[in-house]
Design a protein around this motif. Structure first.
Motif, PDB file in Angstrom:
ATOM      1  N   THR A  60       7.448   0.592  11.251  1.00 13.52           N
ATOM      2  CA  THR A  60       6.497   1.310  10.399  1.00 13.52           C
ATOM      3  C   THR A  60       6.924   1.112   8.956  1.00 13.52           C
ATOM      4  N   ARG A  61       6.077   0.458   8.192  1.00 11.61           N
ATOM      5  CA  ARG A  61       6.435   0.142   6.816  1.00 11.61           C
ATOM      6  C   ARG A  61       5.290   0.518   5.888  1.00 11.61           C
ATOM      7  N   ALA A  62       5.657   0.779   4.634  1.00  9.81           N
ATOM      8  CA  ALA A  62       4.645   1.030   3.613  1.00  9.81           C
ATOM      9  C   ALA A  62       3.847  -0.245   3.380  1.00  9.81           C
ATOM     10  N   LYS A  63       2.655  -0.061   2.845  1.00 11.59           N
ATOM     11  CA  LYS A  63       1.773  -1.213   2.653  1.00 11.59           C
ATOM     12  C   LYS A  63       2.382  -2.247   1.718  1.00 11.59           C
ATOM     13  N   VAL A  64       3.113  -1.802   0.716  1.00 11.80           N
ATOM     14  CA  VAL A  64       3.708  -2.759  -0.207  1.00 11.80           C
ATOM     15  C   VAL A  64       4.759  -3.602   0.497  1.00 11.80           C
ATOM     16  N   GLU A  65       5.472  -3.024   1.480  1.00  9.21           N
ATOM     17  CA  GLU A  65       6.436  -3.813   2.245  1.00  9.21           C
ATOM     18  C   GLU A  65       5.717  -4.831   3.117  1.00  9.21           C
ATOM     19  N   THR A  66       4.579  -4.433   3.690  1.00 10.41           N
ATOM     20  CA  THR A  66       3.787  -5.386   4.463  1.00 10.41           C
ATOM     21  C   THR A  66       3.327  -6.539   3.581  1.00 10.41           C
ATOM     22  N   LEU A  67       2.963  -6.228   2.346  1.00 15.13           N
ATOM     23  CA  LEU A  67       2.584  -7.285   1.405  1.00 15.13           C
ATOM     24  C   LEU A  67       3.735  -8.252   1.192  1.00 15.13           C
ATOM     25  N   MET A 113      -5.437   1.419   5.253  1.00 15.52           N
ATOM     26  CA  MET A 113      -4.138   1.750   4.681  1.00 15.52           C
ATOM     27  C   MET A 113      -4.180   3.152   4.104  1.00 15.52           C
ATOM     28  N   PRO A 114      -3.033   3.838   4.052  1.00 14.42           N
ATOM     29  CA  PRO A 114      -3.001   5.148   3.394  1.00 14.42           C
ATOM     30  C   PRO A 114      -3.318   4.991   1.908  1.00 14.42           C
ATOM     31  N   THR A 115      -4.153   5.872   1.410  1.00  9.08           N
ATOM     32  CA  THR A 115      -4.469   5.799  -0.019  1.00  9.08           C
ATOM     33  C   THR A 115      -3.232   6.059  -0.871  1.00  9.08           C
ATOM     34  N   ALA A 116      -2.252   6.770  -0.307  1.00  6.43           N
ATOM     35  CA  ALA A 116      -1.022   7.024  -1.076  1.00  6.43           C
ATOM     36  C   ALA A 116      -0.263   5.740  -1.370  1.00  6.43           C
ATOM     37  N   ASP A 117      -0.527   4.658  -0.614  1.00  5.68           N
ATOM     38  CA  ASP A 117       0.169   3.380  -0.835  1.00  5.68           C
ATOM     39  C   ASP A 117      -0.482   2.543  -1.924  1.00  5.68           C
ATOM     40  N   LEU A 118      -1.656   2.936  -2.397  1.00  7.73           N
ATOM     41  CA  LEU A 118      -2.394   2.082  -3.328  1.00  7.73           C
ATOM     42  C   LEU A 118      -1.674   1.858  -4.660  1.00  7.73           C
ATOM     43  N   PRO A 119      -1.079   2.884  -5.303  1.00  7.72           N
ATOM     44  CA  PRO A 119      -0.415   2.599  -6.586  1.00  7.72           C
ATOM     45  C   PRO A 119       0.706   1.579  -6.469  1.00  7.72           C
ATOM     46  N   ALA A 120       1.569   1.726  -5.461  1.00  5.65           N
ATOM     47  CA  ALA A 120       2.675   0.771  -5.302  1.00  5.65           C
ATOM     48  C   ALA A 120       2.145  -0.613  -4.965  1.00  5.65           C
ATOM     49  N   LEU A 174      -1.488   3.120 -13.585  1.00  3.54           N
ATOM     50  CA  LEU A 174      -1.577   4.511 -14.023  1.00  3.54           C
ATOM     51  C   LEU A 174      -2.828   5.190 -13.477  1.00  3.54           C
ATOM     52  N   LEU A 175      -3.935   4.478 -13.437  1.00  6.27           N
ATOM     53  CA  LEU A 175      -5.169   5.063 -12.915  1.00  6.27           C
ATOM     54  C   LEU A 175      -5.009   5.461 -11.452  1.00  6.27           C
ATOM     55  N   LEU A 176      -4.420   4.580 -10.664  1.00  5.10           N
ATOM     56  CA  LEU A 176      -4.235   4.889  -9.244  1.00  5.10           C
ATOM     57  C   LEU A 176      -3.204   5.991  -9.057  1.00  5.10           C
ATOM     58  N   GLU A 177      -2.157   5.998  -9.883  1.00  6.33           N
ATOM     59  CA  GLU A 177      -1.144   7.050  -9.764  1.00  6.33           C
ATOM     60  C   GLU A 177      -1.740   8.405 -10.133  1.00  6.33           C
ATOM     61  N   ALA A 178      -2.585   8.439 -11.151  1.00  3.53           N
ATOM     62  CA  ALA A 178      -3.222   9.706 -11.534  1.00  3.53           C
ATOM     63  C   ALA A 178      -4.138  10.215 -10.425  1.00  3.53           C
ATOM     64  N   ASP A 209     -10.760  -0.625   2.692  1.00  3.87           N
ATOM     65  CA  ASP A 209     -11.400  -1.656   1.887  1.00  3.87           C
ATOM     66  C   ASP A 209     -10.734  -1.733   0.524  1.00  3.87           C
ATOM     67  N   LEU A 210      -9.811  -2.679   0.389  1.00  2.29           N
ATOM     68  CA  LEU A 210      -9.156  -2.893  -0.900  1.00  2.29           C
ATOM     69  C   LEU A 210     -10.136  -3.430  -1.934  1.00  2.29           C
ATOM     70  N   ALA A 211     -11.172  -4.119  -1.461  1.00  2.00           N
ATOM     71  CA  ALA A 211     -12.188  -4.621  -2.383  1.00  2.00           C
ATOM     72  C   ALA A 211     -12.924  -3.464  -3.050  1.00  2.00           C
ATOM     73  N   ALA A 212     -13.187  -2.399  -2.284  1.00  4.66           N
ATOM     74  CA  ALA A 212     -13.860  -1.234  -2.870  1.00  4.66           C
ATOM     75  C   ALA A 212     -12.982  -0.574  -3.921  1.00  4.66           C
ATOM     76  N   VAL A 213     -11.677  -0.536  -3.679  1.00  3.83           N
ATOM     77  CA  VAL A 213     -10.753   0.038  -4.660  1.00  3.83           C
ATOM     78  C   VAL A 213     -10.802  -0.767  -5.950  1.00  3.83           C
TER      79      VAL A 213
END
Length: 969
Positions: A120-127, A542-549, A399-403, A496-500
């Motif tokens: 089980t890894r965070a999305k950034v680790e999968t990247l 993916m968890p939305t919490a992983d989007l900023p990283a 910053l936008l995603l972190e906010a 959908d990362l494209a939607a983000v």
């Protein structure tokens, strides 16, 4: 066997200049043919080296000329050669898949493998794993590793984990071509290999009529090496190797293995793959004597010899001229190293025409040096570029995603709104004024999550300002612009990362103007979002919490390079970019283990044993290439070696190259102590007068003539703090997004006790609970705070109600609650407010509520906790809503609400050394107050800072008092 045209240029000879000079002279082909050079094709390892060769031709020609065709062959990571005649069929194929698209399409496969293997890894680790998988697929194609070979390599005694990994690699290796075919895309490496093989066959059967020179290539895969071997045997072909050691002992040369970290190991492997030997290599013709520096090359060869060869150092003294032109600088920190390098580069500019270049794999050091050079207005070209994540547009994406992830908490929200690319460019002053209003409104405890809560806080905190309508209107527009991101983060997962990416583009368009898209960094951000919009839909949920990283990682892998405007005589290179480059002063920076040479690269898909079994280059090859780069860069006429004794977190270990040179040369390696001292003092403070303890003494007429009982101890312990707070009227701003503090809870409890006492409902459980709900809701709209604080506050009030009832059973009754009063004492107005005063017959009891710990007995004895004594003075004088009666008891009620709901510290049971003679304590406190008032309020005593720091209740003005500059002297 045909004659091989294999040549080499020594490290001390500027490779590009030597190559250009000899080709301009007509050698080795068609001497005297003026158009022969224009028909010549020169293959180089990378685009930077092509630029270096182009500049070398310009310098050597001293006029106009037709340049040869310069193309890139490159190493594993280089792009396909442009402009080679491979046939029209090669141009009609499908487009190549991009790096980002390939990574995004590999991510679901990696995630499926992780789930199957229980990872089980965070999305950034999968990247990161997907990026590494793409490199592994490239490597397997470059070395033609089939699935059968991979299975055989792992089936031996490897762990089960590696067997499952090999199975996964086989599946991906077999399925990937079909995936590309379905997408209508082609693989970059597969096309490259097909082109090189087709070219090798074509040139072997029908050599081109024009000269072909492959130059500066020190490392190549088997297919590229075969092409080089073909070029070396063509009638009009030649291969020019960089820095081959032709004097190296034959036994030592033969001992170089694929895993060797020796500087010559890559060239030895390349010659083996070309089916050639070192005996086939000759010096590149031309005026080698003019370059000089053979002693430097010999010295480097001895200093970096294989470990078993170092025993001969005793019999081989360093060449007399080997270290001439070299110097070393060892400093304490990366900041000092950057300053030392910047000083050396700035010094080089003082000599007309002199060039200087920094070569380092440490990107942080490169950025530090570029920043230091800006202090002189000099912009230096960093060939590796700046990661998009470190540019203003890339930082704003994160910053936008972190906010949004934080629910628009104050700190990340204001970081977005204060960003230089946010807001209108023309009327930015008004935008920043509105942001400042919001900043002040969000001070203190953090509001609830969401944009609505921020708006509620703003309206609550700015009810009486003249600009309230303008500020709230501005916030409505800003909140509307941010709402698309809030919609994404309302869900715990997104598929959908494209939607983000689309939402990010929408928010940026609403918050910024065209400034965001300007310049190289803006274009890079636009291209990244465009690629994500095209291909982001292929990723798994993916968890939305992983989007900023994840966004920071994606932006961090995009280099941004300026197009123009950099200094023509200075440069910063990475190791790959530095190959074939030469400057009058070469600065080799970051010479620490783990930096240069780099730490051994870990491949998560192919362990070292499998790589050896498959015949793949070991991870140690990177170390050997970095050693070769070190030798090549050290061949310049003047070389500066630099390192820092520690990095940002710990001491460092000097690079093995640094240690080798020190061990071999000893005192012959000069250390530039002057440059090190200048770097250490470059940002040092100017000598200035010693800062004394502040002791302002305002005129007698300007002194405050009123003081509360709670301010007296501050005035006695830290007069300066009283001066700053109550005379200069400077107050501390609450922090942004602060966590609720016990002091705030104490204020709420005091207010509740006053309300319930006045309404006579303290003993009513339902009334207490309703009052608590109202008070906490008014303090913060954060539901978690109310849930956590309410039980504790209820226990506090329950305990206080029980104590009041017990006092009443003992004959006491409440005589006064939260009554303010004052007393004129020697021209000073003493004010105070007692929490509660009980009366029993003709005597009073003064009680003070504490939600924290009551003062210690020694503090009371020293006279720095006289609050109850001064309140008793006011009570005995009838100034607190009671008759003028004697005070028979004082007490602190500590309302903790914890495991121990509360405790009472009273003069009847506690602090007998201080309160045993209560009247005597009262008299002493009154005398201390008169003395203090006479000194500071009606007198002329200076308000000295921190007279008794151990008793100073707060330290909000330590910076204003510059305490750290004088305390302790």
């Amino acid at each position: 066997m045909a004659t091989r045209r294999l040549y080499t240029i020594a490290p001390h000879q500027a490779f590009a200049d030597r190559l250009a000079a000899t080709l301009l002279s007509g050698y080795p082909f068609a001497r005297g043919d003026e158009l022969s050079l224009a028909r010549t094709l020169v293959l180089l390892p990378n685009r930077r080296s092509a630029r270096a060769v182009q500049d070398a031709f310009v310098r050597a020609s001293e006029g106009a000329l037709l340049l040869p065709r310069l193309a890139v062959l490159g190493d594993l990571d280089d792009e396909l050669m442009p402009g080679l005649p491979a046939g029209a069929d090669a141009l009609a194929g499908p487009p190549q898949i991009g790096e980002l698209e390939r990574t995004l399409r590999l991510m679901p496969l990696v995630e499926a493998w992780q789930r199957k293997t229980g990872q089980t890894r965070a999305k950034v680790e999968t990247l990161r794993y997907a990026e590494a998988l793409g490199r592994t697929l490239d490597l397997m194609q470059l070395y033609e590793v089939g699935t059968d070979r991979l299975t055989e390599a792992v089936e031996a005694d490897m762990a089960v984990h590696w067997r499952s990994t090999a199975t996964f690699l086989n599946i991906v290796r077999e399925a990937w071509p079909e995936v590309l075919k379905t997408l209508g895309k082609s693989d970059r490496v597969a096309e490259r290999q097909a082109l090189l093989m087709r070219l090798a066959v074509r040139w072997r059967d029908a050599p081109p009529p024009h000269p072909v020179i492959a130059a500066g290539i020190a490392n190549a895969d088997p297919v590229a090496a075969a092409l080089l071997g073909t070029i070396a045997q063509m009638p009009r072909g030649a291969v020019v190797l960089p820095g081959l050691d032709q004097d190296m002992d034959e036994a030592a040369w033969d001992a170089l293995s694929a895993a060797s970290t020796h500087p010559q190991a890559p060239l030895a492997a390349l010659l083996r793959d070309m089916s050639a030997s070192r005996a086939d290599v000759r010096p590149w013709p031309g005026d080698a004597a003019a370059a000089g520096g053979q002693a430097r090359t010999d010295m480097l060869a001895h200093a970096l010899a294989a470990p078993r060869e170092t025993a001969h150092w005793r019999d081989t003294p360093p060449p007399a001229q080997g270290a001439q032109g070299m110097r070393a600088v060892a400093v304490r920190s990366p900041a000092e190293e950057a300053r030392a390098i910047a000083l050396a580069m700035r010094e080089a500019l003082e000599v007309p025409g002199r060039t200087a270049a920094l070569v380092t794999p440490d990107r942080d050091l490169a950025r530090r040096v570029a920043a230091q050079m800006r202090r002189w207005g000099v912009e230096v070209d960093d060939s590796a570029g700046t990661p998009l994540s470190l540019t203003p547009p890339g930082a704003l994406l994160g910053l936008l995603l972190e906010a949004a992830k934080s629910g628009f908490a104050p700190v990340p929200l204001l970081a977005v709104l204060k960003h230089p690319l946010v807001g209108p460019g023309e009327d930015r002053a008004r935008w920043l004024r509105n942001v400042r209003h919001l900043d002040l409104a969000l001070r203190g405890v953090r509001p609830a999550r969401g944009l609505q809560a921020v708006g509620n806080r703003l309206r609550r905190e700015l009810p009486g300002t003249a600009d309230v309508d303008g500020v709230t209107g501005w916030w409505k527009a800003a909140a509307a612009a941010l709402r698309p991101l809030a919609e994404i983060f309302r869900q715990r997962v997104t598929g959908d990362l494209a939607a983000v990416a689309g939402k990010l583009r929408e928010v940026i368009a609403a918050l910024s103007d065209e400034r965001f898209w300007d310049g190289p960094s803006g274009r890079a951000a636009s291209e990244l979002l465009s690629e994500l919009e095209r291909y982001g839909g292929v990723t798994d949920r993916m968890p939305t919490a992983d989007l900023p990283a994840l966004m920071s990682a994606l932006a961090g892998s995009v280099p941004v390079r300026p197009l123009y405007g950099r200094h023509p005589r200075l440069a910063i290179y990475g190791l790959l970019e530095a190959r074939l480059q030469r400057a009058d002063l070469m600065i080799l920076g970051g010479l620490n283990e783990g930096v240069w040479p780099p730490a051994d690269h870990f491949d998560p898909w192919l362990p070292p044993g499998v790589r050896r079994a498959l015949g793949l280059p070991p991870t140690d090859r990177t170390l050997a290439l970095s050693a070769h780069d070190f030798v090549a860069a050290s061949g310049a006429p003047e070389v500066l070696l630099t390192r820092a004794a520690r990095d940002a977190s710990a001491p460092t270990v000097a690079s093995r190259y640094w240690l080798r040179l020190q061990a071999f040369l000893g005192a012959d390696l000069p250390h530039d102590d002057v440059l090190a001292a200048l770097a250490a003092d470059m940002d040092g403070e100017e000598p200035r007068a010693e800062i004394r303890r502040p002791a302002p003494a305002p005129p007698h007429a300007d002194r405050r003539r009123a003081i509360s009982v709670t301010q007296v101890e501050t005035l006695r312990a830290d007069p300066y703090q009283f001066y700053a707070r109550y005379m200069l009227r400077l107050s501390r701003l609450d922090p942004l997004g602060a966590s609720p503090e016990a002091s705030e809870r104490g204020v709420i409890v005091h207010d509740l006790m006053e309300k319930l006492h006045r309404e006579g409902t303290l003993q009513d459980v339902a009334a207490r609970e309703a009052a608590i709900d109202a008070a906490l809701s008014g303090y913060s709209d954060h539901i978690l705070l109310r849930v956590l604080w309410k039980p504790r506050v209820m226990r506090m009030l329950d305990w206080a109600a029980a104590q009041v009832a017990e006092y009443e059973l003992g004959g006491w009754h409440v005589a006064s609650v939260e009554r303010k009063g004052h007393l004129d004492v020697d021209g000073v107005k003493l004010t105070g407010k007692a929490d509660v005063i009980f009366q029993k017959g003709a005597t009073l009891a003064v009680v003070d509520y504490k939600t924290g710990a009551p003062p210690q007995q020694n503090r009371i004895a020293e006279g720095y906790a006289d609050q109850l004594a001064l309140l008793s003075w006011l009570a005995r004088s009838g100034r607190l809503g009671t008759e003028s009666l004697p005070v028979a008891m004082v007490a602190y009620w500590r309302l903790s609400g914890g495991r121990t709901e509360g405790t009472i510290t009273s003069s009847e049971t506690s602090y007998r050394k201080v309160w045993k003679e209560l009247e005597m304590w009262f008299d002493d406190a009154e005398a201390r107050f008169r003395e203090t008032a006479a000194m500071y309020l009606t007198g002329d005593a200076p308000f000295t800072a921190r007279l008794k720091p151990e008793f100073a209740p707060f330290n909000d003005y330590a910076q204003l008092a510059r305490v750290q500059e004088w305390e302790g002297r």
